[in-house]
Every structure is written in structure tokens, then in C-alpha cells.
Design an enzyme around this catalytic site. Structure first.
Site, PDB file in Angstrom:
ATOM      1  N   SER A   1       0.851  -1.189   0.000  1.00  0.00           N
ATOM      2  CA  SER A   1       0.000   0.000   0.000  1.00  0.00           C
ATOM      3  C   SER A   1       0.882   1.233   0.000  1.00  0.00           C
ATOM      4  CB  SER A   1      -0.889   0.014   1.248  1.00  0.00           C
ATOM      5  OG  SER A   1      -1.644   1.202   1.303  1.00  0.00           O
ATOM      6  N   ASN A   2       0.395   2.284  -0.629  1.00  0.00           N
ATOM      7  CA  ASN A   2       1.060   3.582  -0.560  1.00  0.00           C
ATOM      8  C   ASN A   2       0.336   4.495   0.424  1.00  0.00           C
ATOM      9  OD1 ASN A   2       3.030   2.991  -2.572  1.00  0.00           O
ATOM     10  ND2 ASN A   2       1.410   3.154  -4.098  1.00  0.00           N
ATOM     11  N   ASN A   3      -0.662   3.961   1.116  1.00  0.00           N
ATOM     12  CA  ASN A   3      -1.458   4.714   2.079  1.00  0.00           C
ATOM     13  C   ASN A   3      -0.744   4.700   3.428  1.00  0.00           C
ATOM     14  OD1 ASN A   3      -3.337   5.328   4.151  1.00  0.00           O
ATOM     15  ND2 ASN A   3      -5.042   4.800   2.810  1.00  0.00           N
ATOM     16  N   GLN A   4      -0.145   5.833   3.798  1.00  0.00           N
ATOM     17  CA  GLN A   4       0.643   5.897   5.027  1.00  0.00           C
ATOM     18  C   GLN A   4      -0.206   5.628   6.265  1.00  0.00           C
ATOM     19  OE1 GLN A   4       4.068   6.096   4.904  1.00  0.00           O
ATOM     20  NE2 GLN A   4       3.881   5.512   7.043  1.00  0.00           N
ATOM     21  N   GLY A   5      -1.485   5.989   6.227  1.00  0.00           N
ATOM     22  CA  GLY A   5      -2.372   5.705   7.349  1.00  0.00           C
ATOM     23  C   GLY A   5      -2.496   4.215   7.611  1.00  0.00           C
TER      24      GLY A   5
ATOM     25  N   ASP B   1      -7.957  -4.802   0.790  1.00  0.00           N
ATOM     26  CA  ASP B   1      -8.939  -4.077   0.001  1.00  0.00           C
ATOM     27  C   ASP B   1     -10.167  -3.974   0.884  1.00  0.00           C
ATOM     28  OD1 ASP B   1      -9.566  -2.696  -2.387  1.00  0.00           O
ATOM     29  OD2 ASP B   1     -10.879  -4.325  -2.991  1.00  0.00           O
TER      30      ASP B   1
ATOM     31  N   PHE C   1     -12.768   9.007   8.136  1.00  0.00           N
ATOM     32  CA  PHE C   1     -12.693   9.389   6.727  1.00  0.00           C
ATOM     33  C   PHE C   1     -13.694   8.559   5.947  1.00  0.00           C
ATOM     34  CE2 PHE C   1      -9.841   5.905   7.453  1.00  0.00           C
ATOM     35  CZ  PHE C   1      -9.959   5.107   6.337  1.00  0.00           C
TER      36      PHE C   1
ATOM     37  N   ARG D   1     -11.272  -3.409   9.618  1.00  0.00           N
ATOM     38  CA  ARG D   1      -9.837  -3.661   9.457  1.00  0.00           C
ATOM     39  C   ARG D   1      -9.279  -4.343  10.708  1.00  0.00           C
ATOM     40  NH1 ARG D   1      -8.539   0.696   7.172  1.00  0.00           N
ATOM     41  NH2 ARG D   1      -8.601  -0.292   5.137  1.00  0.00           N
TER      42      ARG D   1
END
Length: 195
Positions: A8-12, A68, A149, A178
Site C-alpha cells: 500500500s502507498n497509504n501511510q495511514g 482491500d 474518513f 480492518r
């Protein structure tokens, strides 16, 4: 220390994994492959998570975790589903996605919904493992709360009498889809340690 690579490129997301796996060195794939991207061509959360983890594992020759996730609304036959992030169109805001969903639901009385998260783990010498977590709720009639979010402001959790956006980060972290998927992954990893 064992290493976990997150596709993932999602830092969160990466930070969530770091908190949950303090005994592992957790790194995002962009640290190893800066332009890594996999087109999500699957028709399910499972297929898209597997596409990402298997592509990353093959590229790195390492064990990789991907996820996902999204929202499924029962009265809309599971929409927005795998298109949750782009429900109102590519590069549209969370606000636009929420507006489209609320307009589509209209005055429908069946507002049952669930958040779904599928985590897949792939590696060079292993069969891909899949872990699915969900949290059930309802779609509120409007937006409530400032936290979170995505669809959090309209995802109402009856047992807490709040939307996800009205929960603290800690409260949400204890009940989220999650978190539920990660609990299954953790149990699997703990079992592997003890073999």
C-alpha cells in the site's frame, strides 16, 4: 526482527499496521518499489487484495500483506462495494461519494450496511492466505461526527448509538472491519510462531 511489507502507498494503513505489529519491522512497498501500483481488476474485495499481495510478493520475492476494503449497502445490492473509493467517479471526494450514496438510498427504510476489509498475505514459498473482517451498521440519514474518513460520518453503529465519525480513533480501532481482519491475521501469525 521479522519484516512485514504492506502493499500500500497509504501511510495511514501502514501506520495502523506498525501499531498493531510492534514486534515486526513494518514497511510500505513504496520504500522498496517507489512506483508500485496494481490495477484492481477483481470483482470482489478478495480478488483485489490477492492481486495486490501476489504482484508485490512476486516483484520483491518476499512475504507481503495487502488489503482491500469498502462499504456494502444491502438495499443497493452491495453498492458501492469494490468501487467505494470512486463511487462518484475517479478522483472524487469522500463528500461526493457520500452525497451519491445518500441520494441513491433516498427514503429507503432498509439502511443495513457493512464495512468489509479483506487482508491477503502472499509470499514466495507459501499459499496466499486471506482474512476477512466486517462491521455491521446502518446508513444514517445525514452526516454526523468529525473523525475518520470516507463513509464514517454516515455509518451508524447501533450498539454504540454513534456513527464511526463520532467515535475516537481508539474506539473505532477496537471495532472496525480492518481491526477484525487484522485480528485473524495476528492469530495466524501467532500460530506460525509456535510451530
Amino acid at each position: 526482527m521479522k519484516e512485514i511489507v504492506i502493499a500500500s502507498n497509504n501511510q495511514g494503513k501502514i501506520n495502523d499496521f506498525k501499531v498493531i505489529f510492534p514486534d515486526y519491522h513494518v514497511i510500505g512497498i513504496s520504500e522498496l518499489i517507489p512506483d508500485f501500483d496494481v490495477e484492481e481488476t477483481g470483482s470482489t474485495f478478495e480478488e483485489n487484495a490477492i492481486l495486490k499481495s501476489e504482484a508485490a510478493a512476486k516483484a520483491l520475492n518476499k512475504t507481503v500483506i495487502a488489503d482491500d476494503s469498502g462499504l456494502e449497502v444491502f438495499a443497493l445490492n452491495g453498492e458501492p462495494g469494490i468501487y467505494s473509493a470512486r463511487y462518484a467517479g475517479e478522483n472524487k471526494s469522500d463528500e461526493a461519494n457520500i452525497e451519491k450514496l445518500l441520494n441513491k438510498l433516498g427514503n429507503t427504510t432498509d439502511r443495513r450496511a457493512q464495512f468489509v476489509c479483506v487482508i491477503s498475505m502472499s509470499g514466495p514459498d507459501m499459499e496466499t492466505k486471506v482474512f476477512k473482517g466486517t462491521v455491521s451498521g446502518e446508513i444514517a440519514d445525514g452526516k454526523y461526527g468529525e473523525n475518520g474518513f470516507g463513509y464514517d460520518p454516515i455509518f451508524y453503529v447501533p450498539k454504540l448509538d454513534k456513527t464511526m465519525a463520532q467515535l475516537s480513533k481508539e474506539q473505532k480501532g477496537q471495532i472496525s472491519h480492518r481491526r477484525n481482519a487484522i485480528n485473524l491475521l495476528q492469530a495466524f501469525l501467532e500460530g506460525e510462531k509456535n510451530v
